[in-house]
Design an enzyme around this catalytic site. Structure first.
Site, PDB file in Angstrom:
ATOM      1  N   ASP A   1       0.911  -1.184  -0.051  1.00 32.70           N
ATOM      2  CA  ASP A   1      -0.026   0.015   0.003  1.00 32.70           C
ATOM      3  C   ASP A   1       0.770   1.199  -0.207  1.00 32.70           C
ATOM      4  OD1 ASP A   1       0.888  -0.287   2.734  1.00 32.70           O
ATOM      5  OD2 ASP A   1      -0.918  -0.425   3.406  1.00 32.70           O
TER       6      ASP A   1
ATOM      7  N   ASN B   1      -6.984  -2.401  14.394  1.00 30.57           N
ATOM      8  CA  ASN B   1      -8.590  -2.776  14.175  1.00 30.57           C
ATOM      9  C   ASN B   1      -8.647  -3.950  13.255  1.00 30.57           C
ATOM     10  OD1 ASN B   1      -7.504  -1.746  11.783  1.00 30.57           O
ATOM     11  ND2 ASN B   1      -8.880   0.121  11.685  1.00 30.57           N
TER      12      ASN B   1
ATOM     13  N   HIS C   1      -7.036  -4.395  10.497  1.00 31.63           N
ATOM     14  CA  HIS C   1      -6.839  -4.188   9.050  1.00 31.63           C
ATOM     15  C   HIS C   1      -5.631  -4.684   8.338  1.00 31.63           C
ATOM     16  CE1 HIS C   1      -4.693  -0.121   9.250  1.00 31.63           C
ATOM     17  NE2 HIS C   1      -3.860  -0.946   9.193  1.00 31.63           N
TER      18      HIS C   1
ATOM     19  N   GLU D   1      -9.734  -1.788   5.495  1.00 31.88           N
ATOM     20  CA  GLU D   1     -10.191  -1.303   6.895  1.00 31.88           C
ATOM     21  C   GLU D   1     -11.451  -2.245   7.044  1.00 31.88           C
ATOM     22  OE1 GLU D   1      -8.525   0.352   8.620  1.00 31.88           O
ATOM     23  OE2 GLU D   1      -8.320   2.339   7.907  1.00 31.88           O
TER      24      GLU D   1
END
Ligand code: GLP
Length: 241
Positions: A68, A137, A139, A144
């Protein structure tokens, strides 16, 4: 099922994961690696640099695709993943920079860049070993938590959670880019082998979801349970809730 290696501490995670990467490259000199940023793989990159410097590991035929990149962001920005990869790995090893790939944060047309990147991966021999970190979280890359996850490389808005988590690298939360280009879930799952690194108590909620029998898009990493060859390498702090 995800295989699990629980290490004593961060140093052991770095050593174990570097050994796996080195084995991959030693068995196949022209391996294609999927590379990750974030603080977690930095220790592993240091180990790999050492191996390269001492002549035990040769990157000259290795190729890579990064997961990314923030969007938009200049390569010269010290928070770009372009900068990170040069700083933490590429500048210190004998990899041919022409064989490395990172989504282009400077591209004028983000959608065209996503398409180009996905195609580049498809037209390559395929990622042999994908290295992943995990957000607290859940991801992976910048996929996400959401009701629906996207399969291919795409532009995504970052959640408030991720912006806050990543603000530790910036002068303030206002300076964190609000979007990124990331490999999609299918792009990641196409890798032949995956190692997922997790360190520290703040990862334990997400890590605890990797060892039960559920898949939940509110923790994207749980989809990795569908992949035939994933190993989680974590420390006790991340493993114990
Ligand atoms: C970032 C990256 C992820 C990384 C994660 C965890 O946002 N996009 O690829 O795994 O956050 O980062 P860290 O290792 O610093 O906890």
């Amino acid at each position: 099922m995800i295989k699990v290696i629980v290490c004593e501490n961060y140093e052991e995670i770095s050593k174990k994961s570097a050994e796996i990467v080195a084995k991959q490259i030693n068995e196949k000199a022209d391996s294609i690696l999927g590379l990750a940023t974030g603080s977690t793989p930095v220790g592993m990159y240091k180990e790999l640099i050492e191996m390269n410097k001492s002549g035990k590991l040769d990157f000259s035929k290795v190729g890579s695709f990064n997961l990314d990149e923030y969007y938009p962001i200049k390569h010269s920005d010290d928070q770009s993943y372009y900068y990170f990869m040069n700083d933490n790995l590429f500048a210190h090893i004998n990899i041919d920079i022409a064989n490395t790939n990172i989504p282009n944060g400077e591209a004028e047309d983000a959608d065209a860049e996503c398409e180009r990147y996905e195609k580049l991966i498809d037209e390559s021999a395929g990622i042999d070993l994908q290295i992943l970190g995990i957000g607290h979280n859940g991801h992976i890359g910048f996929n996400e938590p959401d009701e629906k996850l996207i399969t291919k490389t795409h532009l995504t808005a970052l959640t408030e959670d991720t912006i806050m988590a990543n603000s530790r690298f910036f002068a303030s939360a206002d300076e964190v880019p609000t979007a990124a280009i990331t490999m999609g879930m299918e792009t990641i799952m196409k890798a032949k082998k995956i190692i997922l690194l997790a360190s520290g108590k703040n990862k334990s909620d997400a890590v605890s979801m990797l060892t039960d029998n559920y898949i939940d898009t509110s923790c994207p990493a749980t989809l990795l349970k569908l992949h035939p060859d994933v190993t989680l390498i974590c420390d006790k702090d991340a493993f114990l809730k």
